[in-house]
Motif scaffolding. Sequence first.
Motif, PDB file in Angstrom:
ATOM      1  N   UNK A   7     -96.991 -10.003   1.543  1.00  0.00           N
ATOM      2  CA  UNK A   7     -95.562 -10.341   1.509  1.00  0.00           C
ATOM      3  C   UNK A   7     -95.125 -10.995   2.819  1.00  0.00           C
ATOM      4  N   UNK A   8     -95.621 -10.487   3.939  1.00  0.00           N
ATOM      5  CA  UNK A   8     -95.273 -11.078   5.233  1.00  0.00           C
ATOM      6  C   UNK A   8     -95.751 -12.536   5.301  1.00  0.00           C
ATOM      7  N   UNK A   9     -97.012 -12.763   4.947  1.00  0.00           N
ATOM      8  CA  UNK A   9     -97.568 -14.113   5.051  1.00  0.00           C
ATOM      9  C   UNK A   9     -96.958 -15.077   4.040  1.00  0.00           C
ATOM     10  N   UNK A  10     -96.599 -14.589   2.851  1.00  0.00           N
ATOM     11  CA  UNK A  10     -95.986 -15.515   1.877  1.00  0.00           C
ATOM     12  C   UNK A  10     -94.678 -16.062   2.434  1.00  0.00           C
TER      13      UNK A  10
ATOM     14  N   UNK B 101     -92.446 -20.802   4.568  1.00  0.00           N
ATOM     15  CA  UNK B 101     -91.434 -21.415   5.424  1.00  0.00           C
ATOM     16  C   UNK B 101     -92.059 -22.521   6.260  1.00  0.00           C
ATOM     17  N   UNK B 102     -93.219 -22.251   6.851  1.00  0.00           N
ATOM     18  CA  UNK B 102     -93.904 -23.272   7.648  1.00  0.00           C
ATOM     19  C   UNK B 102     -94.275 -24.478   6.787  1.00  0.00           C
ATOM     20  N   UNK B 103     -94.730 -24.222   5.569  1.00  0.00           N
ATOM     21  CA  UNK B 103     -95.087 -25.319   4.658  1.00  0.00           C
ATOM     22  C   UNK B 103     -93.888 -26.198   4.372  1.00  0.00           C
TER      23      UNK B 103
ATOM     24  N   UNK C  50     -93.212 -29.952   5.511  1.00  0.00           N
ATOM     25  CA  UNK C  50     -93.086 -30.910   4.407  1.00  0.00           C
ATOM     26  C   UNK C  50     -91.792 -31.708   4.537  1.00  0.00           C
ATOM     27  N   UNK C  51     -90.722 -31.043   4.920  1.00  0.00           N
ATOM     28  CA  UNK C  51     -89.425 -31.706   5.077  1.00  0.00           C
ATOM     29  C   UNK C  51     -89.431 -32.633   6.278  1.00  0.00           C
TER      30      UNK C  51
ATOM     31  N   UNK D  44     -90.786 -23.576  -5.228  1.00  0.00           N
ATOM     32  CA  UNK D  44     -90.788 -22.714  -4.032  1.00  0.00           C
ATOM     33  C   UNK D  44     -91.393 -21.347  -4.337  1.00  0.00           C
ATOM     34  N   UNK D  45     -91.061 -20.777  -5.472  1.00  0.00           N
ATOM     35  CA  UNK D  45     -91.625 -19.476  -5.851  1.00  0.00           C
ATOM     36  C   UNK D  45     -93.118 -19.601  -6.144  1.00  0.00           C
TER      37      UNK D  45
END
Length: 71
Positions: A53-56, A61-63, A67-68, A22-23
């Motif tokens: 930082x905003x986009x990460x 989260x969207x990824x 994915x889930x 995740x990191x």
Amino acid sequence: MVFVRKMTESFLIHVHNHMDLKEYVKTLIHEITHVRQTLDGITDSNAREDEAYYLEDQLSKAFWDSNISGT
């Protein structure tokens, strides 16, 4: 250790390999954002970091959400 280096016609992104997945994803998104900012000519350090930082957070989260859910 993480950095982006502009080469002649490409970029090199170096990301430390001792991170959890995740990191690692968040860090890669952050650094890819810096590549796009460089291509767009954005040079203000505070603006670059604020956006990265905003986009990460948003994109990781969207990824993971997609994915889930399998979409």
